[in-house]
Design a protein around this motif. Structure first.
Motif, PDB file in Angstrom:
ATOM      1  N   ASP A  95       0.852  -1.199   0.000  1.00  0.00           N
ATOM      2  CA  ASP A  95       0.000   0.000   0.000  1.00  0.00           C
ATOM      3  C   ASP A  95       0.880   1.238   0.000  1.00  0.00           C
ATOM      4  O   ASP A  95       1.228   1.774   1.057  1.00  0.00           O
ATOM      5  CB  ASP A  95      -0.910   0.012   1.223  1.00  0.00           C
ATOM      6  N   PRO A  96       1.244   1.745  -1.180  1.00  0.00           N
ATOM      7  CA  PRO A  96       2.133   2.912  -1.276  1.00  0.00           C
ATOM      8  C   PRO A  96       1.531   4.197  -0.726  1.00  0.00           C
ATOM      9  O   PRO A  96       2.246   5.183  -0.531  1.00  0.00           O
ATOM     10  CB  PRO A  96       2.379   3.046  -2.788  1.00  0.00           C
ATOM     11  N   ASN A  97       0.218   4.204  -0.450  1.00  0.00           N
ATOM     12  CA  ASN A  97      -0.440   5.406   0.050  1.00  0.00           C
ATOM     13  C   ASN A  97      -0.706   5.359   1.556  1.00  0.00           C
ATOM     14  O   ASN A  97      -1.442   6.198   2.074  1.00  0.00           O
ATOM     15  CB  ASN A  97      -1.769   5.617  -0.690  1.00  0.00           C
ATOM     16  N   TYR A  98      -0.112   4.397   2.235  1.00  0.00           N
ATOM     17  CA  TYR A  98      -0.309   4.264   3.676  1.00  0.00           C
ATOM     18  C   TYR A  98       0.759   5.083   4.402  1.00  0.00           C
ATOM     19  O   TYR A  98       1.896   4.643   4.579  1.00  0.00           O
ATOM     20  CB  TYR A  98      -0.246   2.795   4.073  1.00  0.00           C
ATOM     21  N   ALA A  99       0.398   6.272   4.834  1.00  0.00           N
ATOM     22  CA  ALA A  99       1.352   7.213   5.427  1.00  0.00           C
ATOM     23  C   ALA A  99       2.098   6.655   6.637  1.00  0.00           C
ATOM     24  O   ALA A  99       3.307   6.860   6.765  1.00  0.00           O
ATOM     25  CB  ALA A  99       0.646   8.517   5.788  1.00  0.00           C
ATOM     26  N   PRO A 100       1.428   5.973   7.586  1.00  0.00           N
ATOM     27  CA  PRO A 100       2.161   5.468   8.748  1.00  0.00           C
ATOM     28  C   PRO A 100       3.318   4.534   8.405  1.00  0.00           C
ATOM     29  O   PRO A 100       4.315   4.501   9.120  1.00  0.00           O
ATOM     30  CB  PRO A 100       1.071   4.738   9.549  1.00  0.00           C
ATOM     31  N   ALA A 101       3.179   3.776   7.315  1.00  0.00           N
ATOM     32  CA  ALA A 101       4.290   2.897   6.926  1.00  0.00           C
ATOM     33  C   ALA A 101       5.487   3.720   6.470  1.00  0.00           C
ATOM     34  O   ALA A 101       6.640   3.381   6.769  1.00  0.00           O
ATOM     35  CB  ALA A 101       3.840   1.948   5.817  1.00  0.00           C
ATOM     36  N   TRP A 102       5.229   4.804   5.757  1.00  0.00           N
ATOM     37  CA  TRP A 102       6.316   5.687   5.318  1.00  0.00           C
ATOM     38  C   TRP A 102       6.988   6.365   6.514  1.00  0.00           C
ATOM     39  O   TRP A 102       8.222   6.407   6.601  1.00  0.00           O
ATOM     40  CB  TRP A 102       5.781   6.737   4.357  1.00  0.00           C
ATOM     41  N   SER A 103       6.184   6.896   7.429  1.00  0.00           N
ATOM     42  CA  SER A 103       6.784   7.576   8.583  1.00  0.00           C
ATOM     43  C   SER A 103       7.514   6.583   9.484  1.00  0.00           C
ATOM     44  O   SER A 103       8.549   6.909  10.071  1.00  0.00           O
ATOM     45  CB  SER A 103       5.724   8.343   9.377  1.00  0.00           C
ATOM     46  N   ARG A 104       6.993   5.357   9.577  1.00  0.00           N
ATOM     47  CA  ARG A 104       7.694   4.340  10.364  1.00  0.00           C
ATOM     48  C   ARG A 104       9.038   4.008   9.734  1.00  0.00           C
ATOM     49  O   ARG A 104      10.032   3.817  10.439  1.00  0.00           O
ATOM     50  CB  ARG A 104       6.829   3.081  10.465  1.00  0.00           C
ATOM     51  N   LEU A 105       9.078   3.925   8.405  1.00  0.00           N
ATOM     52  CA  LEU A 105      10.349   3.666   7.718  1.00  0.00           C
ATOM     53  C   LEU A 105      11.356   4.765   8.041  1.00  0.00           C
ATOM     54  O   LEU A 105      12.529   4.486   8.331  1.00  0.00           O
ATOM     55  CB  LEU A 105      10.118   3.571   6.213  1.00  0.00           C
ATOM     56  N   GLY A 106      10.916   6.013   8.013  1.00  0.00           N
ATOM     57  CA  GLY A 106      11.809   7.117   8.375  1.00  0.00           C
ATOM     58  C   GLY A 106      12.292   7.008   9.803  1.00  0.00           C
ATOM     59  O   GLY A 106      13.473   7.235  10.103  1.00  0.00           O
ATOM     60  N   ASN A 107      11.399   6.618  10.704  1.00  0.00           N
ATOM     61  CA  ASN A 107      11.739   6.458  12.110  1.00  0.00           C
ATOM     62  C   ASN A 107      12.740   5.326  12.321  1.00  0.00           C
ATOM     63  O   ASN A 107      13.674   5.426  13.126  1.00  0.00           O
ATOM     64  CB  ASN A 107      10.451   6.191  12.891  1.00  0.00           C
ATOM     65  N   ILE A 108      12.571   4.256  11.579  1.00  0.00           N
ATOM     66  CA  ILE A 108      13.494   3.120  11.663  1.00  0.00           C
ATOM     67  C   ILE A 108      14.899   3.550  11.250  1.00  0.00           C
ATOM     68  O   ILE A 108      15.888   3.207  11.904  1.00  0.00           O
ATOM     69  CB  ILE A 108      12.992   1.967  10.776  1.00  0.00           C
ATOM     70  N   TYR A 109      14.996   4.307  10.172  1.00  0.00           N
ATOM     71  CA  TYR A 109      16.307   4.765   9.707  1.00  0.00           C
ATOM     72  C   TYR A 109      16.981   5.642  10.759  1.00  0.00           C
ATOM     73  O   TYR A 109      18.169   5.459  11.059  1.00  0.00           O
ATOM     74  CB  TYR A 109      16.153   5.556   8.406  1.00  0.00           C
ATOM     75  N   ILE A 110      16.241   6.592  11.317  1.00  0.00           N
ATOM     76  CA  ILE A 110      16.870   7.560  12.223  1.00  0.00           C
ATOM     77  C   ILE A 110      17.246   6.910  13.554  1.00  0.00           C
ATOM     78  O   ILE A 110      18.284   7.222  14.152  1.00  0.00           O
ATOM     79  CB  ILE A 110      15.951   8.782  12.442  1.00  0.00           C
ATOM     80  N   GLU A 111      16.416   5.974  14.036  1.00  0.00           N
ATOM     81  CA  GLU A 111      16.738   5.291  15.291  1.00  0.00           C
ATOM     82  C   GLU A 111      17.839   4.260  15.086  1.00  0.00           C
ATOM     83  O   GLU A 111      18.714   4.090  15.931  1.00  0.00           O
ATOM     84  CB  GLU A 111      15.480   4.629  15.865  1.00  0.00           C
ATOM     85  N   GLY A 112      17.805   3.557  13.946  1.00  0.00           N
ATOM     86  CA  GLY A 112      18.837   2.578  13.661  1.00  0.00           C
ATOM     87  C   GLY A 112      20.209   3.202  13.506  1.00  0.00           C
ATOM     88  O   GLY A 112      21.226   2.600  13.876  1.00  0.00           O
ATOM     89  N   ALA A 134       5.529  10.688   3.717  1.00  0.00           N
ATOM     90  CA  ALA A 134       4.449  10.508   4.690  1.00  0.00           C
ATOM     91  C   ALA A 134       3.630  11.783   4.827  1.00  0.00           C
ATOM     92  O   ALA A 134       2.387  11.737   4.874  1.00  0.00           O
ATOM     93  CB  ALA A 134       5.024  10.101   6.044  1.00  0.00           C
ATOM     94  N   LEU A 135       4.302  12.932   4.885  1.00  0.00           N
ATOM     95  CA  LEU A 135       3.591  14.200   5.039  1.00  0.00           C
ATOM     96  C   LEU A 135       2.846  14.594   3.770  1.00  0.00           C
ATOM     97  O   LEU A 135       1.828  15.289   3.838  1.00  0.00           O
ATOM     98  CB  LEU A 135       4.561  15.309   5.456  1.00  0.00           C
ATOM     99  N   GLU A 136       3.327  14.172   2.622  1.00  0.00           N
ATOM    100  CA  GLU A 136       2.569  14.399   1.389  1.00  0.00           C
ATOM    101  C   GLU A 136       1.241  13.646   1.434  1.00  0.00           C
ATOM    102  O   GLU A 136       0.225  14.136   0.924  1.00  0.00           O
ATOM    103  CB  GLU A 136       3.386  13.935   0.182  1.00  0.00           C
ATOM    104  N   LEU A 137       1.257  12.477   2.068  1.00  0.00           N
ATOM    105  CA  LEU A 137       0.042  11.664   2.177  1.00  0.00           C
ATOM    106  C   LEU A 137      -0.833  12.099   3.343  1.00  0.00           C
ATOM    107  O   LEU A 137      -2.058  11.992   3.287  1.00  0.00           O
ATOM    108  CB  LEU A 137       0.421  10.193   2.344  1.00  0.00           C
ATOM    109  N   ASP A 138      -0.205  12.574   4.407  1.00  0.00           N
ATOM    110  CA  ASP A 138      -0.942  12.980   5.611  1.00  0.00           C
ATOM    111  C   ASP A 138      -0.100  14.008   6.359  1.00  0.00           C
ATOM    112  O   ASP A 138       0.845  13.648   7.063  1.00  0.00           O
ATOM    113  CB  ASP A 138      -1.224  11.770   6.502  1.00  0.00           C
ATOM    114  N   ASP A 139      -0.450  15.285   6.217  1.00  0.00           N
ATOM    115  CA  ASP A 139       0.381  16.334   6.820  1.00  0.00           C
ATOM    116  C   ASP A 139       0.243  16.410   8.338  1.00  0.00           C
ATOM    117  O   ASP A 139       0.912  17.207   8.993  1.00  0.00           O
ATOM    118  CB  ASP A 139       0.068  17.699   6.194  1.00  0.00           C
TER     119      ASP A 139
END
Length: 276
Positions: A95-112, A134-139
């Protein structure tokens, strides 16, 4: 006729949150007070507890992968972050339009990145791209704002941008542990260690089994030269996640500052993070 104005101010952020004005006849004073009280309760419920979350629809398969990726992050090892990234990317593929998955990916990178799970450039580039998407999909995605705030501090050296994104995160999710911890990060850069400690303590109160919150409590206690309190916070973090990378190292540093060199050496011998 009389005019009454009520305001809600966030004192820590020095930010105006809400206000309203009532023009009524003086004879209606008690009815006015009831009306103002009801309005205050409504606004406080929104700003203290947060608005009712707006559902972000996705497929059950994508949602399951998203939840699994989030759960893996808690372990805070290089393998868990790598696996979490793979699951988040699988969710995005479904689901390329699921914003939480995108923001979680960003969070994984920064925490990792903090424990060396990803190369520096890869992590920042991946975190930035995923969070912007993520913000483009859900600001109103608070996690994406948290990640961009951290990038602004650690990579861009832009404290103003970091504060702007942090405030957005707290606006959209005032009880988000990630947003509170990032508020502490911004406070630390600004030299506001007592404010950072308050944010971190609140994070642990909201999620008492999230070990990272106690690490931040330890950091701010150390900055305030409360080394015994910092060690106690790290003990709690280690009780929750004994195999988390970096935790024994952080505790050892506090023990050195407290004068316990033998104890510090014992902690370092238990550290699993490469290089320590």
């Amino acid at each position: 006729t009389m005019r009454i104005t009520a305001q809600l101010i966030n004192e820590e952020l020095d930010k105006h949150v809400w206000s309203d004005t009532w023009d009524r006849m003086i004879e209606d004073v008690f009815a006015i007070l009831d009306e103002i009280g009801a309005a205050d309760v409504r606004e406080l419920r929104v700003h203290l507890l947060g608005e009712l979350p707006h559902a972000r629809e996705t497929t059950p398969e994508a949602y399951s992968l998203y939840l699994q990726s989030r759960a893996l992050m808690i372990n805070r090892t290089t393998d868990s972050f790598a696996n979490a990234r793979n699951l988040a990317e699988e969710a995005i593929t479904l689901d390329p339009n699921y914003a939480p998955a995108w923001s979680r990916l960003g969070n994984i990178y920064i925490e990792g990145l903090k424990i060396g799970a990803f190369p520096y450039e890869t992590a920042y580039e991946g975190a930035r791209k995923a969070s912007i998407k993520a913000l483009e999909l859900d600001d109103r995605d608070a996690v994406a704002h948290v990640v961009l705030s951290e990038i602004a501090i650690r990579n861009d050296l832009d404290v103003a941008a970091a504060r702007q994104h942090m405030e957005k995160a707290l606006e959209f999710a005032p009880n988000s542990v990630a947003a509170l911890i990032q508020a502490g990060n911004v406070a630390s850069v600004e030299g506001k260690f007592e404010a950072g400690l308050r944010y971190s303590i609140k994070a642990t109160e909201l999620d008492p089994i999230y070990s990272v919150g106690y690490v931040y409590v330890a950091f701010f206690q150390s900055a305030l030269r409360n080394h015994q309190a910092a060690i106690a916070a790290m003990n709690t973090a280690l009780e929750l996640r004994p195999s988390a990378s970096g935790y024994h190292y952080y505790k050892a540093g506090e023990m050195i500052l407290h004068g316990d060199y033998e104890g510090a050496l014992a902690e370092l011998e238990q550290e699993t993070l490469a290089g320590f």
